[in-house]
Enzyme design. Structure first.
Site, PDB file in Angstrom:
ATOM      1  CG  ASP A 143      -4.756  -7.228  65.287  1.00  0.00           C
ATOM      2  OD1 ASP A 143      -5.757  -6.797  65.880  1.00  0.00           O
ATOM      3  OD2 ASP A 143      -4.360  -6.724  64.215  1.00  0.00           O
ATOM      4  CB  SER A 144      -8.692  -8.660  63.449  1.00  0.00           C
ATOM      5  OG  SER A 144      -8.113  -7.387  63.242  1.00  0.00           O
TER       6      SER A 144
ATOM      7  CD  GLU B 192      -5.073  -6.411  57.979  1.00  0.00           C
ATOM      8  OE1 GLU B 192      -4.940  -7.478  57.367  1.00  0.00           O
ATOM      9  OE2 GLU B 192      -4.589  -6.219  59.116  1.00  0.00           O
TER      10      GLU B 192
ATOM     11  CB  CYS C 233      -7.353   0.908  65.884  1.00  0.00           C
ATOM     12  SG  CYS C 233      -7.154  -0.368  64.606  1.00  0.00           S
TER      13      CYS C 233
ATOM     14  CB  CYS D 256      -7.269  -6.918  68.513  1.00  0.00           C
ATOM     15  SG  CYS D 256      -8.733  -6.592  67.532  1.00  0.00           S
TER      16      CYS D 256
HETATM   17  N1  DGL Z   1      -6.179  -3.644  65.007  1.00  0.00           N
HETATM   18  C1  DGL Z   1      -7.416  -3.986  65.557  1.00  0.00           C
HETATM   19  C2  DGL Z   1      -7.868  -3.029  66.624  1.00  0.00           C
HETATM   20  O1  DGL Z   1      -7.056  -2.651  67.379  1.00  0.00           O
HETATM   21  C3  DGL Z   1      -8.429  -4.522  64.655  1.00  0.00           C
HETATM   22  C4  DGL Z   1      -9.173  -3.711  63.731  1.00  0.00           C
HETATM   23  C5  DGL Z   1     -10.162  -4.509  62.908  1.00  0.00           C
HETATM   24  O2  DGL Z   1      -9.943  -5.690  62.646  1.00  0.00           O
HETATM   25  O3  DGL Z   1     -11.140  -3.878  62.512  1.00  0.00           O
HETATM   26  O4  DGL Z   1      -8.982  -2.655  66.789  1.00  0.00           O
END
Ligand code: DGL
Length: 270
Positions: free
Chosen positions: A7-8, A162, A194, A70
């Site tokens: 994930d990011s 975050e 998300c 993600c």
């Molecule tokens: N949790 C991620 C997603 O599902 C990443 C969100 C992000 O980094 O903007 O989209």
């Protein structure tokens, strides 16, 4: 026999938790690209390059199969990775398809033609990049007909989560739900598109009302991964150790991750 989870940032930990509970015998290597989060405001080329780099790092940990936990990466990069970049002996799977299979009441991996389904009005909450990609609508159109999707880009929510700012995250979620309801007053189902949003599930549900069924991904992805590994056991890689890697500062990411999952998590530098 390890599997990689990407994930990011911290959101994929909701998926990690569910897959680790469902498959306790499998070691999982988690990679959070915290130095580059959030992805939701980046362009598709940038998300592709970052996601490929993270995936290669997970291969180096013996993970031949990587789950993009993600939605933003699944929406903006997955198809291009599979079509142009992935070597034959590796697999990358996203988190959209299990969700859509559940929404459209399909068996995992059922690729039969699109058909009418019970649900007709669906609210999608996701990052700006996921909404802009229209990947959810495209995947849905392969499986269902006559479903009206209203998508709300939820700017700011990932950042607030975050940073551990729950009050801001709650206020943002409420205003995004109100904005969506002005365009679709009576959704039957809502997709939390998300992997950060399950942490705000109660706020989404309260703002949407009890009549709306809220779909969140973690358990659906875990069931679908368990099914995939029964069909493709050779995709379990050589890795043997579970660990948490981050491109950010391991100490501060560990503190936030521990708050986030409410159990002790120790990250190391990727
Ligand atoms: N949790 C991620 C997603 O599902 C990443 C969100 C992000 O980094 O903007 O989209």
């Amino acid at each position: 026999m390890a599997v990689g989870i990407f994930d990011s940032g911290l959101g994929g930990l909701t998926v990690l938790d569910a897959v680790a509970r469902r498959l306790p015998q499998v070691p999982f290597v988690y990679f959070g690209d915290n130095a580059h989060a959030p992805y939701g405001v980046r362009d598709a080329d940038d998300i592709f390059a970052l996601t490929c780099a993270a995936t290669e790092r997970l291969w180096a940990e013996g993970c031949d199969l990587v789950i993009l936990a993600c939605n933003t990466a699944s929406a903006a990069a997955l198809r291009r990775m599979q079509e142009t970049w992935l070597p034959k002996d590796k697999r990358v799977l996203g988190v959209f398809v299990p969700l859509i299979e559940a929404l459209t009441e399909r068996q995992w991996g059922d690729n039969s033609p699109p058909r009418e389904v019970a649900v007709k009005h669906v609210a999608l909450f996701a990052t700006p990049a996921t909404v802009a990609s229209r990947a959810f609508q495209r995947e849905l159109a392969f499986r269902a007909i006559g479903v009206d999707v209203e998508a709300q880009p939820c700017g700011g929510v990932v950042d607030a989560i975050e940073q551990g700012d729950e009050i801001l995250a709650e206020a943002l979620v409420k205003s995004h739900v109100e904005a969506l309801k002005r365009r679709m007053p009576h959704p039957e189902a809502a997709i939390l598109g998300c992997t950060h949003y399950p942490l705000m599930e109660k706020t989404f549900q309260a703002a949407l009302g009890p009549q709306v069924k809220v779909y969140s991904q973690a358990n659906l992805v875990a069931e679908s991964l368990a099914d995939y590994l029964i069909r493709r056991p050779e995709m379990l890689g050589q890795g043997t150790v579970s660990k948490f890697l981050t491109t950010g500062d391991p100490d501060s990411v560990s503190v936030h991750a521990t708050q986030f999952l409410k159990r002790k998590i120790g990250f190391e530098k990727a």
